[in-house]
Scaffold this active site. Structure first.
Site, PDB file in Angstrom:
ATOM      1  N   ILE A   1      -1.169 -31.745  61.372  1.00 15.55           N
ATOM      2  CA  ILE A   1      -0.660 -32.481  60.646  1.00 15.55           C
ATOM      3  C   ILE A   1       0.036 -31.833  59.288  1.00 15.55           C
ATOM      4  CG2 ILE A   1      -0.445 -34.963  59.738  1.00 15.55           C
ATOM      5  CD1 ILE A   1      -2.839 -35.230  62.034  1.00 15.55           C
ATOM      6  N   PRO A   2       0.939 -31.027  58.999  1.00 18.07           N
ATOM      7  CA  PRO A   2       1.476 -30.369  57.587  1.00 18.07           C
ATOM      8  C   PRO A   2       2.058 -31.647  57.140  1.00 18.07           C
ATOM      9  CG  PRO A   2       2.456 -29.881  59.762  1.00 18.07           C
ATOM     10  CD  PRO A   2       1.834 -30.484  60.252  1.00 18.07           C
ATOM     11  N   HIS A   3       1.481 -31.723  55.688  1.00 20.86           N
ATOM     12  CA  HIS A   3       2.036 -32.928  55.145  1.00 20.86           C
ATOM     13  C   HIS A   3       2.032 -32.497  53.609  1.00 20.86           C
ATOM     14  CE1 HIS A   3      -2.252 -33.135  54.963  1.00 20.86           C
ATOM     15  NE2 HIS A   3      -2.193 -33.485  53.919  1.00 20.86           N
ATOM     16  N   GLY A   4       3.057 -33.470  52.785  1.00 25.19           N
ATOM     17  CA  GLY A   4       2.968 -33.279  51.290  1.00 25.19           C
ATOM     18  C   GLY A   4       3.798 -34.300  50.876  1.00 25.19           C
TER      19      GLY A   4
END
Length: 152
Positions: free
Chosen positions: A64-67
């Site tokens: 779950i790449p996020h930013g």
């Protein structure tokens, strides 16, 4: 909060072609550039900076790449599937097949965390993960996410 509030059907990629983490992250930004007219490089840079802190590969084939990104109108997401899997430095050391990229406005800590928790919760279900891996196309993947999301 429902996942379908920030994931659109046209932001689902049924077959990711990237064979490295960076290539996959770049691929995940493309539908959002087309749909939301946002800066793709800014999205990619946000994900790469977050990955420097530690992999967002949570294990069981899921990442779950996020930013947070300045000036976003609201939460936005894309989803991609890699059948062969990618070495994403997941915590369990296994290849990652399912990628859910999440972007939030800078000032949305609560919504961002709720969205991450919801995504994490639905992807804990092994039968759901297996169904997504076997799905025939993007529309089926989206329907599966929508159905699983409706259970909670």
């Amino acid at each position: 909060m429902k996942i379908v509030e920030f994931l659109r059907p046209d932001a689902v990629i049924g077959t990711l072609s990237g064979q490295s983490g960076q290539a996959v992250l770049s691929e995940l930004t493309r539908p959002l550039v087309a749909i939301q007219k946002v800066d793709g490089q800014k999205l990619l840079d946000t994900l790469l900076e977050r990955e420097k802190l530690g992999s967002t590969g949570i294990g069981e084939g899921v990442a779950i790449p996020h930013g947070k990104v300045p000036n976003l109108p609201g939460l936005m997401a894309s989803f991609g599937r890699s059948i062969p899997g990618v070495d994403f430095r997941a915590i369990d050391g296994k290849p990652t097949h399912l990628f859910f990229a999440l972007f939030a406005p800078e000032n949305s800590a609560g919504a961002h965390l709720k969205a991450l928790a919801r995504i994490s919760r639905i992807f804990k279900n092994p039968a759901f993960r297996e169904a997504i891996l076997k799905a025939a196309n993007e529309a089926e993947i989206y329907r599966l996410i929508e159905a699983e999301d409706a259970k909670y």
